[in-house]
Design an enzyme around this catalytic site. Sequence first.
Site, PDB file in Angstrom:
ATOM      1  N   ASP A  67       0.920  -1.287   0.004  1.00 25.75           N
ATOM      2  CA  ASP A  67       0.016   0.013  -0.101  1.00 25.75           C
ATOM      3  C   ASP A  67       0.578   1.358   0.048  1.00 25.75           C
ATOM      4  O   ASP A  67       2.131   1.260   0.225  1.00 25.75           O
ATOM      5  CB  ASP A  67      -0.971   0.127   1.140  1.00 25.75           C
ATOM      6  N   ASN A 135      -7.889  -3.332  14.240  1.00 24.52           N
ATOM      7  CA  ASN A 135      -9.354  -4.028  13.718  1.00 24.52           C
ATOM      8  C   ASN A 135      -9.266  -5.060  12.878  1.00 24.52           C
ATOM      9  O   ASN A 135     -10.662  -5.061  12.003  1.00 24.52           O
ATOM     10  CB  ASN A 135     -10.029  -2.625  13.137  1.00 24.52           C
ATOM     11  N   HIS A 137      -7.468  -5.404   9.971  1.00 20.63           N
ATOM     12  CA  HIS A 137      -7.190  -4.896   8.628  1.00 20.63           C
ATOM     13  C   HIS A 137      -5.777  -5.741   8.094  1.00 20.63           C
ATOM     14  O   HIS A 137      -4.828  -5.925   9.168  1.00 20.63           O
ATOM     15  CB  HIS A 137      -7.241  -3.637   8.162  1.00 20.63           C
ATOM     16  N   GLU A 142      -9.726  -2.223   5.224  1.00 21.43           N
ATOM     17  CA  GLU A 142     -10.722  -2.170   6.350  1.00 21.43           C
ATOM     18  C   GLU A 142     -11.950  -3.120   6.483  1.00 21.43           C
ATOM     19  O   GLU A 142     -12.510  -3.541   5.594  1.00 21.43           O
ATOM     20  CB  GLU A 142     -10.783  -0.760   6.255  1.00 21.43           C
TER      21      GLU A 142
END
Length: 241
Positions: A67, A135, A137, A142
Amino acid sequence: MQIIHFNDWELLDAYAAQTIINKIQEKPDAVLGLATGSTPLGIYAKIIEAYRSKEVSFAKTTTVNLDEYVGLSAEHEQSYAYYMKRHLFSHIDILGDHYHLPNGLADNLEAECDRYDQLLEQNPIDIQLLGLGHNGHIGFNEPDTKLSAGTHAVQLKAETLEANARFFESAAEVPKMALTMGVGSILKAHTIILVVRGADKAEIVKQALTGPITTDIPASLLQTHPRVIVLLDREAGRKLK
């Protein structure tokens, strides 16, 4: 799924680095999928040590990163392009046209995502290195009601922005968007190494590795992959039986 617990971070880093080094020694033109953040720093340091001791060469190796932030140039100190050069690429013999990241400054983000997907199709990943977000990811995929298979632009969740704020002078400076490799692309890698550290990740580790497979926890999709190596420090793995 192979899950290995470590009492010592240095041993964890050495194991991950050696797994990558072994692949390059076996297949010099291997394709590595790389990650950023604090998790892989020790791993990259071990890889640099091995290169300096002439155990391995990256002259034929290709890398693709997961990313990049939207809006940051490759020269920005918090861009992932800058991170990779600082912590790995400038210390090994990889060729300048053999490492790749999404371009967060592209005028047309959709076209940039298509370009990156074509690059991934042309360079199947042998080993993909992953961290795990609080979370759940992976990359910047996400939690959502559905996940994108290919590279895409994503609005970062509040908890991700908060976690990344420590790298910036203020929370307001953290980019709100990123380009990320999709879960489908990640799962195409021949082997995946998931590295997780810290007590604050223990609950999400349990949910991702032993809970139901759900897009609410993107990392849970790793349960569907035949060759995942999970490397956990003692605290991150403390809720696993």
